[in-house]
Every structure is written in C-alpha cells, then in structure tokens.
Design a protein around this motif. Structure first.
Motif, PDB file in Angstrom:
ATOM      1  N   TYR A 355       0.833  -1.204   0.000  1.00  0.00           N
ATOM      2  CA  TYR A 355       0.000   0.000   0.000  1.00  0.00           C
ATOM      3  C   TYR A 355       0.870   1.256   0.000  1.00  0.00           C
ATOM      4  CZ  TYR A 355      -3.210   3.611   1.643  1.00  0.00           C
ATOM      5  OH  TYR A 355      -3.933   4.771   1.781  1.00  0.00           O
ATOM      6  N   SER A 367      -6.973   2.376  -0.724  1.00  0.00           N
ATOM      7  CA  SER A 367      -6.587   0.994  -0.425  1.00  0.00           C
ATOM      8  C   SER A 367      -6.087   0.325  -1.696  1.00  0.00           C
ATOM      9  CB  SER A 367      -7.777   0.207   0.150  1.00  0.00           C
ATOM     10  OG  SER A 367      -8.839   0.172  -0.777  1.00  0.00           O
ATOM     11  N   VAL A 368      -5.470  -0.834  -1.525  1.00  0.00           N
ATOM     12  CA  VAL A 368      -5.026  -1.657  -2.652  1.00  0.00           C
ATOM     13  C   VAL A 368      -5.561  -3.074  -2.457  1.00  0.00           C
ATOM     14  CG1 VAL A 368      -2.932  -0.322  -3.132  1.00  0.00           C
ATOM     15  CG2 VAL A 368      -2.853  -2.209  -1.470  1.00  0.00           C
ATOM     16  N   GLU A 424      -9.140  -5.490   0.783  1.00  0.00           N
ATOM     17  CA  GLU A 424      -8.564  -4.180   0.475  1.00  0.00           C
ATOM     18  C   GLU A 424      -7.776  -3.690   1.682  1.00  0.00           C
ATOM     19  OE1 GLU A 424     -12.306  -2.929  -2.444  1.00  0.00           O
ATOM     20  OE2 GLU A 424     -12.157  -2.096  -0.423  1.00  0.00           O
ATOM     21  N   CYS A 425      -6.501  -3.349   1.446  1.00  0.00           N
ATOM     22  CA  CYS A 425      -5.599  -2.912   2.507  1.00  0.00           C
ATOM     23  C   CYS A 425      -5.317  -1.435   2.331  1.00  0.00           C
ATOM     24  CB  CYS A 425      -4.299  -3.721   2.453  1.00  0.00           C
ATOM     25  SG  CYS A 425      -3.105  -3.275   3.735  1.00  0.00           S
ATOM     26  N   GLY A 426      -5.611  -0.634   3.381  1.00  0.00           N
ATOM     27  CA  GLY A 426      -5.413   0.807   3.289  1.00  0.00           C
ATOM     28  C   GLY A 426      -5.015   1.413   4.606  1.00  0.00           C
ATOM     29  N   HIS A 427      -5.140   2.740   4.677  1.00  0.00           N
ATOM     30  CA  HIS A 427      -4.658   3.456   5.862  1.00  0.00           C
ATOM     31  C   HIS A 427      -5.505   3.181   7.100  1.00  0.00           C
ATOM     32  CE1 HIS A 427      -7.866   6.533   5.657  1.00  0.00           C
ATOM     33  NE2 HIS A 427      -7.783   6.351   4.354  1.00  0.00           N
TER      34      HIS A 427
END
Length: 447
Positions: A355, A367-368, A424-427
């Motif tokens: 990310y 997110s990615v 989804e991986c994000g902040h």
C-alpha cells in the motif's frame, strides 16, 4: 452498431445537468415507474411520457445523434436545458434494462425531430461514439475543464480561509459549511472534489483525532487541486490519475487482455445519486488483479452481476492512470466455470508495504487489493485483526469490516486455523472480501 446502441453512462448523462438541483431531480426521475410510452429509434431519438403535477404527462424527446451535441424538447414549464425530465429519460435509457425499447416514434416526437433537422440541415452522426460527434465532445470537454479549473481555484481559496480561521472554528461550524462547498464543486462538474469535501465534514467534531485527520485530508485535497491546476506538467500516468480523482470520466485505452478471470469479490455502495458496484477479478494466467465498476442511477441496482468464486474466459481493457487497477469487461468467450486456482497470498507486513508503494503513484489511494496467506482472525481489544500464522505481525480490520456479518463468516471458516483472505488494505486497516480454507474448498464471500 447503430448510434442508439452506443449507450452513455450515468456519469455522462449527469454531466449534462445545468446545475445540482437539476442533477438531483433528474436522478429521481431515472426510474421506469415514472415513465410511459418510452422508446428509441436507430436514428438516435429517445422519447417518453413522464408523469407530472397534473393529469397530462410531460412529453420529452432527446436527439442524441446530432454531431453538434444532444438537443432536448419537453412540454414542462422548466427553463433549464436539459430539464430534469430529459435527464431522467436519458438515465432510463442508459440503464439498458429494456425500459426504453426500440420502436417507431410517436407523432409528436417525430414532428419535433423532423422539424429540428430540417431547420439545422443536419443529419445523425452515425460514427459518433458518445453525446454528439468528436468535435462536440471535444468542445464539451474543454468547457468542463474550464469549470473544473474554476472550482479548483475556489476550493483552494476556501481551504486557505479554513486554515487561517483555525480547525477549531471549522469544527464548530457544522456540516452546512461543507455541504455548501461540496455543492459548489458539483456545479463545477468536479464530483471527485465534491466527494472529498463531504469527507472533510465527517472528520470535523469526531473527537481527539478529528483535527489531525481533518488537517491530513485538507492537505490531500490541496494536493489534488494543485495537481489539476498543473496537470500539463505531470507525467501522463499521474495526470490521468488526477483527472480521474477530480471526477472526469475516461475510456479504457490499454490493450485487451484475454484470460480466465477469477471473480474474487463483488459489493455495492450507494449514495443519493448512484449505486456503485465493485467487482474484483484475478487473471489466473496473467496474474493481474482488476477492478470492474458499474453504476445504477437513483437507487437502481447495476446490471453487471458476476458469480464470486467462478472464472470468466473474457477480455479486459485497462483504464488510464498510474498504478490504477480499473478495467472494462469486453467480450466473454464462455460461461463462468468453477476453478481450483486461488490468487497467491502474501504476509501482512508485505501487504502494508505494498500500500505504501502504491501511494507513490496515487497519493489519494484509499486501499489496494491484497491476498493474505495463512492469517488467523483474532480479537484485539475492542476490534479485530488478521494475525500472521508464521510471523509476529498483524493487520487491524477496518471499522467498517468489524460491523459486517462477513466477519463472523470469516471467524467460522477459520475456526482458529490459518486461512487465505482477499480484501482491500489501506490506511484504516484491512477489509476482508473473500476467503478460502487452508485445505480444499470454495471461496466464501465476506461482503
């Protein structure tokens, strides 16, 4: 393909609205229940009768095929062009669900379109791929860019005033200030800026961490405005990302990639204007992860529905933008079929690093898409996390994920054992969307 078969998207239709009030009213009229006698012709005419305040319905007709741009006629008393009824009719037509069948134009619609073409001496532009021909589309794009620029300049001034007055004063002003600014960005035809402004209002007054998040988001919004104002100096990939972030639509321009695409996840989000459906796909041969977006106007469900866990033999074409996974679904060569292929997984620490790397290409990325391998869902104080089974690392679940029923399906699937999870991986953390057991087994949707 005839001109009439090349349908516009809901975004293209709503971009024609003269103001935010017409845009909202048109969205509400984009449903079949408000219309009767709707139809379309191969020559590029759309017509219909819309119920109004009296006993006589409004007669609405739109010529979408003229090379100089679309033309509208409606018997309503409104002065806007296009009026809300013309926008609603176009949204109904853009849905492509059979609500506007092909047929012969009624006498009143045929009389208007014949008279207009006789006056202008113009004929339908059969080669025009969108609203009007290429020249008309270019003029509209230039006018819209001017409006977006004016909106970005105004937003820059408002952000400067916000910081001069202090974030504490901003928290006390309530949501009205943000909604008014967002409405100004909608009028500037920059829906991406409007959406981010509304997010600022959500951060104000949210407790001790609110001012920090508000300042961070103001900085990102300022960066987006500066990126738009200096887009001519940016690398093309980043410039395309900026155009997309402010809300300008683009067409897919990458090479078509044929593959067996595993459908990883599908879910909807909705607001007062649109329902957005997101579908994540993984190419079993190419190893690419792609995002398909489809839209439904005014609460209508999008048409595109893909079976999670099955694979499509199809072509996908990428949209422009640095590091952006969005693609368009092209030709399908066979029905969706089961597959034993799963996307390869990674560790939680590597997912977080991925990310961070993606933010270099798109600083506004939320997110990615990531597949985690051998993780175990576990409680973490008041929340939940996905802990690596093979290393001392974990990713917290996002607040939204902790409130979804899918969390309990994930816990039940794991039973304390490692699983493979796509999401989804994000902040804010990780949002799980699908999972597979450690051994043989089908994908379990979590959204």
């Amino acid at each position: 393909m005839t001109q009439q078969e090349v349908r516009w998207t809901a975004d293209q239709v709503l971009a024609l609205a003269p103001d935010s009030a017409s845009r909202t009213a048109g969205s509400e009229l984009g449903t079949a229940g408000r219309w009767s006698g709707a139809g379309r012709s191969d020559e590029g005419t759309v017509w219909g009768l819309c119920e109004g305040g009296g006993s006589t319905p409004y007669r609405t007709v739109v010529d979408v095929a003229d090379a100089s741009g679309p033309a509208y006629h409606c018997s309503c008393p409104g002065r806007e062009s296009p009026c809300e009824h013309a926008l609603g009719l176009l949204l109904l037509w853009s849905g492509g669900d059979g609500a506007v069948p092909r047929g012969e134009a009624p006498e009143w619609a045929g009389r208007w379109i014949a008279g207009r073409r006789a006056r202008t001496g113009r004929t339908p532009a059969a080669d025009a791929p969108g609203p009007g021909g290429p020249q008309a589309a270019r003029r509209r794009a230039e006018r819209r860019a001017e409006r977006v620029t004016a909106g970005a300049v105004e937003l820059e001034r408002r952000l400067a005033d916000l910081l001069r007055g202090g974030l504490a004063a901003a928290e006390q002003s309530g949501h009205g200030r943000w909604e008014e600014t967002a409405a100004r960005m909608v009028d500037a035809q920059a829906p991406g800026l409007a959406a981010r402004v509304r997010e600022l209002g959500a951060f104000a007054g949210t407790g001790p961490g609110g001012p920090v998040r508000l300042l961070e988001e103001c900085a990102l919004l300022h960066l987006l405005c500066r990126g738009w104002l200096r887009r001519e100096r940016l690398p093309e990939g980043l410039a395309a990302t900026v155009r997309s972030r402010v809300g300008l639509t683009a067409s897919p321009d990458g090479p078509a990639i044929r593959d067996h695409w595993l459908v990883l996840a599908q879910y909807d989000t909705a607001d007062s204007r649109l329902t957005t459906r997101r579908a994540w796909l993984y190419g079993t041969g190419s190893g690419r992860t792609a995002l398909l977006l489809s839209y439904g106007a005014a609460g209508r469900a999008p048409e595109l529905t893909l079976p999670v866990g099955l694979a499509l033999d199809a072509e996908l074409t990428a949209y422009p933008g640095a590091g952006r996974p969005r693609a368009a679904l092209g030709e399908r060569f066979a029905p969706a079929a089961p597959t034993d292929v799963r996307p390869p997984g990674t560790t939680t620490s590597r997912a977080a690093a991925r990310y961070g790397e993606a933010l270099r290409d798109d600083p506004w990325l939320e997110s990615v898409p990531v597949t985690l391998d051998r993780v175990v869902p576990a409680p973490d104080g008041d929340g939940w996390q996905l802990a690596d089974a093979d290393e001392d690392a974990a990713l917290p679940l996002t607040p939204a994920a902790r409130s979804r029923p899918g969390l309990w399906r994930l816990v039940a699937l794991s039973g304390g054992a490692p699983v493979r999870v796509f999401g989804e991986c994000g902040h804010q953390g990780f949002t799980p969307l699908a999972a597979w057991p450690e051994g043989p087994g089908e994908a379990v949707p979590l959204c």
